[in-house]
Motif scaffolding. Structure first.
Motif, PDB file in Angstrom:
ATOM      1  N   VAL A   1       0.830  -1.202   0.000  1.00 49.73           N
ATOM      2  CA  VAL A   1       0.000   0.000   0.000  1.00 49.73           C
ATOM      3  C   VAL A   1       0.865   1.253   0.000  1.00 49.73           C
ATOM      4  CG1 VAL A   1      -1.632   1.338   1.388  1.00 49.73           C
ATOM      5  CG2 VAL A   1      -2.018  -1.088   1.032  1.00 49.73           C
ATOM      6  N   ALA A   2       1.948   1.226   0.780  1.00 52.01           N
ATOM      7  CA  ALA A   2       2.842   2.382   0.804  1.00 52.01           C
ATOM      8  C   ALA A   2       3.492   2.608  -0.564  1.00 52.01           C
ATOM      9  CB  ALA A   2       3.907   2.197   1.875  1.00 52.01           C
ATOM     10  N   ALA A   3       3.906   1.525  -1.220  1.00 52.37           N
ATOM     11  CA  ALA A   3       4.508   1.653  -2.551  1.00 52.37           C
ATOM     12  C   ALA A   3       3.490   2.174  -3.564  1.00 52.37           C
ATOM     13  CB  ALA A   3       5.070   0.311  -2.996  1.00 52.37           C
ATOM     14  N   TYR A   4       2.259   1.673  -3.499  1.00 57.05           N
ATOM     15  CA  TYR A   4       1.223   2.143  -4.407  1.00 57.05           C
ATOM     16  C   TYR A   4       0.904   3.621  -4.151  1.00 57.05           C
ATOM     17  CZ  TYR A   4      -3.166   2.479  -6.955  1.00 57.05           C
ATOM     18  OH  TYR A   4      -4.148   2.867  -7.821  1.00 57.05           O
ATOM     19  N   GLY A   5       0.896   4.025  -2.887  1.00 50.66           N
ATOM     20  CA  GLY A   5       0.658   5.435  -2.568  1.00 50.66           C
ATOM     21  C   GLY A   5       1.742   6.331  -3.127  1.00 50.66           C
ATOM     22  N   LEU A   6       2.977   5.877  -3.051  1.00 55.28           N
ATOM     23  CA  LEU A   6       4.070   6.652  -3.638  1.00 55.28           C
ATOM     24  C   LEU A   6       3.971   6.691  -5.156  1.00 55.28           C
ATOM     25  CD1 LEU A   6       7.081   5.546  -1.438  1.00 55.28           C
ATOM     26  CD2 LEU A   6       5.977   7.787  -1.487  1.00 55.28           C
ATOM     27  N   TYR A   7       3.558   5.591  -5.747  1.00 62.57           N
ATOM     28  CA  TYR A   7       3.396   5.531  -7.199  1.00 62.57           C
ATOM     29  C   TYR A   7       2.301   6.492  -7.664  1.00 62.57           C
ATOM     30  CZ  TYR A   7       2.034   3.636 -11.741  1.00 62.57           C
ATOM     31  OH  TYR A   7       1.699   3.494 -13.052  1.00 62.57           O
ATOM     32  N   ARG A   8       1.220   6.549  -6.928  1.00 62.04           N
ATOM     33  CA  ARG A   8       0.085   7.404  -7.304  1.00 62.04           C
ATOM     34  C   ARG A   8       0.259   8.859  -6.869  1.00 62.04           C
ATOM     35  NH1 ARG A   8      -3.249   6.556 -10.968  1.00 62.04           N
ATOM     36  NH2 ARG A   8      -4.810   7.689  -9.815  1.00 62.04           N
ATOM     37  N   LEU A   9       1.371   9.179  -6.273  1.00 59.63           N
ATOM     38  CA  LEU A   9       1.585  10.530  -5.767  1.00 59.63           C
ATOM     39  C   LEU A   9       1.537  11.574  -6.881  1.00 59.63           C
ATOM     40  CD1 LEU A   9       2.143  11.938  -3.085  1.00 59.63           C
ATOM     41  CD2 LEU A   9       4.576  11.720  -3.560  1.00 59.63           C
ATOM     42  N   LYS A  10       2.105  11.273  -8.024  1.00 62.20           N
ATOM     43  CA  LYS A  10       2.138  12.228  -9.137  1.00 62.20           C
ATOM     44  C   LYS A  10       0.761  12.375  -9.793  1.00 62.20           C
ATOM     45  CE  LYS A  10       6.636  13.094  -9.669  1.00 62.20           C
ATOM     46  NZ  LYS A  10       7.277  14.326  -9.937  1.00 62.20           N
ATOM     47  N   ALA A  11      -0.039  11.332  -9.790  1.00 66.04           N
ATOM     48  CA  ALA A  11      -1.320  11.344 -10.503  1.00 66.04           C
ATOM     49  C   ALA A  11      -2.487  11.567  -9.550  1.00 66.04           C
ATOM     50  CB  ALA A  11      -1.486  10.038 -11.259  1.00 66.04           C
ATOM     51  N   ARG A  12      -2.277  12.299  -8.476  1.00 57.15           N
ATOM     52  CA  ARG A  12      -3.358  12.484  -7.505  1.00 57.15           C
ATOM     53  C   ARG A  12      -4.340  13.563  -7.922  1.00 57.15           C
ATOM     54  NH1 ARG A  12       0.943  15.274  -5.141  1.00 57.15           N
ATOM     55  NH2 ARG A  12       0.375  17.344  -4.409  1.00 57.15           N
TER      56      ARG A  12
END
Length: 98
Positions: free
Chosen positions: A40-51
């Motif tokens: 979940v933490a990795a996915y949150g970091l991945y989605r950080l740019k596309a928020r």
């Protein structure tokens, strides 16, 4: 023969990986919770740019809550499984022995 002090580990204490393996043997849902948290933490970091227009603080709060939910869910599954083994399977085995 001289031992490197960084390689020496006392017998009573273990390395982090050996402690994690012992925990995994005793409670198999611990690594599941850790893995869910990491995913979940990795996915949150991945989605950080596309928020989009979502504020950074709100995005981080949602990511933290999802990661905590994975850990708490793993703990609840482990507790439920242990209760199932202790209270439903053992009495049935005791009745079969009598």
């Amino acid at each position: 023969m001289v031992m490197d002090e960084s390689q020496w580990v006392p017998e009573r204490e273990g390395t982090v990986s050996s402690k994690l393996l012992q925990k995994a043997g005793a409670a198999p849902f611990v690594p599941v919770g850790i893995g869910g948290f990491a995913m979940v933490a990795a996915y949150g970091l991945y989605r950080l740019k596309a928020r989009g227009k979502l504020k950074m603080s709100v995005h981080l709060i949602h990511t933290r809550m999802a990661a905590q939910a994975c850990v708490v869910g793993a703990i609840m599954l482990g507790a439920t499984y242990t209760m199932y083994q202790d209270y439903l399977l053992k009495p049935a085995a005791d009745r079969a022995q009598k």
